[in-house]
Design a protein around this motif. Structure first.
Motif, PDB file in Angstrom:
ATOM      1  N   SER A  58       1.208  -1.206   0.217  1.00  9.12           N
ATOM      2  CA  SER A  58       0.143   0.232  -0.161  1.00  9.12           C
ATOM      3  C   SER A  58       0.751   1.541   0.114  1.00  9.12           C
ATOM      4  N   LEU A  59       1.849   1.200   0.612  1.00  6.06           N
ATOM      5  CA  LEU A  59       2.650   2.635   0.477  1.00  6.06           C
ATOM      6  C   LEU A  59       3.818   2.452  -1.026  1.00  6.06           C
ATOM      7  N   VAL A  60       3.353   1.756  -1.582  1.00  9.70           N
ATOM      8  CA  VAL A  60       4.222   1.781  -3.571  1.00  9.70           C
ATOM      9  C   VAL A  60       3.030   1.955  -4.108  1.00  9.70           C
ATOM     10  N   ARG A  61       1.584   1.820  -4.327  1.00 10.85           N
ATOM     11  CA  ARG A  61       0.558   1.911  -4.214  1.00 10.85           C
ATOM     12  C   ARG A  61       1.495   2.840  -5.873  1.00 10.85           C
ATOM     13  N   LEU A  62       0.965   4.004  -5.581  1.00 14.31           N
ATOM     14  CA  LEU A  62       1.669   4.844  -6.838  1.00 14.31           C
ATOM     15  C   LEU A  62       2.601   5.137  -7.422  1.00 14.31           C
ATOM     16  N   GLU A  63       3.787   4.629  -6.813  1.00 11.65           N
ATOM     17  CA  GLU A  63       5.017   4.241  -8.227  1.00 11.65           C
ATOM     18  C   GLU A  63       4.609   2.737  -8.326  1.00 11.65           C
ATOM     19  N   SER A  64       3.642   1.682  -8.051  1.00  9.74           N
ATOM     20  CA  SER A  64       3.539   0.755  -8.676  1.00  9.74           C
ATOM     21  C   SER A  64       2.807   0.874 -10.258  1.00  9.74           C
ATOM     22  N   SER A  65       2.022   2.211  -9.923  1.00 11.06           N
ATOM     23  CA  SER A  65       1.118   2.270 -11.134  1.00 11.06           C
ATOM     24  C   SER A  65       2.162   3.308 -12.800  1.00 11.06           C
ATOM     25  N   ALA A  66       3.138   3.567 -11.818  1.00 14.09           N
ATOM     26  CA  ALA A  66       3.873   4.654 -12.376  1.00 14.09           C
ATOM     27  C   ALA A  66       4.683   3.869 -13.076  1.00 14.09           C
ATOM     28  N   LEU A 107      -0.770  13.501  -6.703  1.00 22.04           N
ATOM     29  CA  LEU A 107      -1.316  12.680  -5.794  1.00 22.04           C
ATOM     30  C   LEU A 107       0.486  12.428  -4.856  1.00 22.04           C
ATOM     31  N   SER A 108       1.445  11.961  -5.641  1.00 23.58           N
ATOM     32  CA  SER A 108       2.528  11.829  -4.727  1.00 23.58           C
ATOM     33  C   SER A 108       2.773  12.858  -4.427  1.00 23.58           C
ATOM     34  N   ILE A 109       2.523  14.453  -4.792  1.00 24.71           N
ATOM     35  CA  ILE A 109       3.190  15.319  -3.760  1.00 24.71           C
ATOM     36  C   ILE A 109       2.152  15.494  -2.676  1.00 24.71           C
ATOM     37  N   VAL A 110       0.421  15.405  -2.808  1.00 22.55           N
ATOM     38  CA  VAL A 110      -0.515  15.432  -1.804  1.00 22.55           C
ATOM     39  C   VAL A 110       0.059  14.000  -0.973  1.00 22.55           C
ATOM     40  N   ILE A 112       3.170  13.335  -0.584  1.00 23.59           N
ATOM     41  CA  ILE A 112       4.127  13.864   0.491  1.00 23.59           C
ATOM     42  C   ILE A 112       4.332  14.674   1.905  1.00 23.59           C
ATOM     43  N   TYR A 113       3.033  15.510   0.601  1.00 22.71           N
ATOM     44  CA  TYR A 113       2.802  16.943   2.130  1.00 22.71           C
ATOM     45  C   TYR A 113       2.236  16.409   3.335  1.00 22.71           C
TER      46      TYR A 113
END
Length: 118
Positions: A58-66, A107-110, A112-113
């Motif tokens: 779940s921590l790398v969900r966005l990165e796996s989409s990339a 989404l990654s930037i959000v 991170i913030y």
């Protein structure tokens, strides 16, 4: 993507398609972008595999989409080098992939913030 095989298959598609773009289907174009994509894939694959091993996908969900987007772009570039696709279809695919890529970056930037505020 929650299992090792999906990350390995996706990474293999990226690496093989970029190696083909470097060797067999090189039309005198620069090779730096292909090498960069291969290096990024080799760098990210162990990180993804360790996330799967520790059940933290779940921590790398966005990165796996990339990673999926990188695979689709690599295949799109390979298909365009082999045989040119119709311009309309090519433009639609590029716009969809760019839109998804921009969404993932936002989404990654959000994320991170939000993690900084905690």
């Amino acid at each position: 993507m929650k299992n090792r095989s999906s990350f390995i298959i996706c990474s293999a598609v990226i690496i093989i398609s970029n190696i083909l773009l470097l060797s067999f289907f090189n039309n005198g174009e620069e090779i730096v972008s292909n090498l960069f994509v291969i290096v990024v894939t080799f760098f990210l694959l162990p990180i993804f595999l360790s996330a799967v091993d520790s059940n933290k996908t779940s921590l790398v969900r966005l990165e796996s989409s990339a990673l999926l987007i990188m695979a689709s772009l690599s295949l799109l570039r390979l298909v365009n080098r082999i045989d040119t696709m119709p311009v309309m279809l090519n433009n639609i695919m590029i716009l969809v992939v760019l839109g998804i890529g921009i969404l993932l970056i936002a989404l990654s930037i959000v994320r991170i913030y939000k993690n900084r505020e905690k």
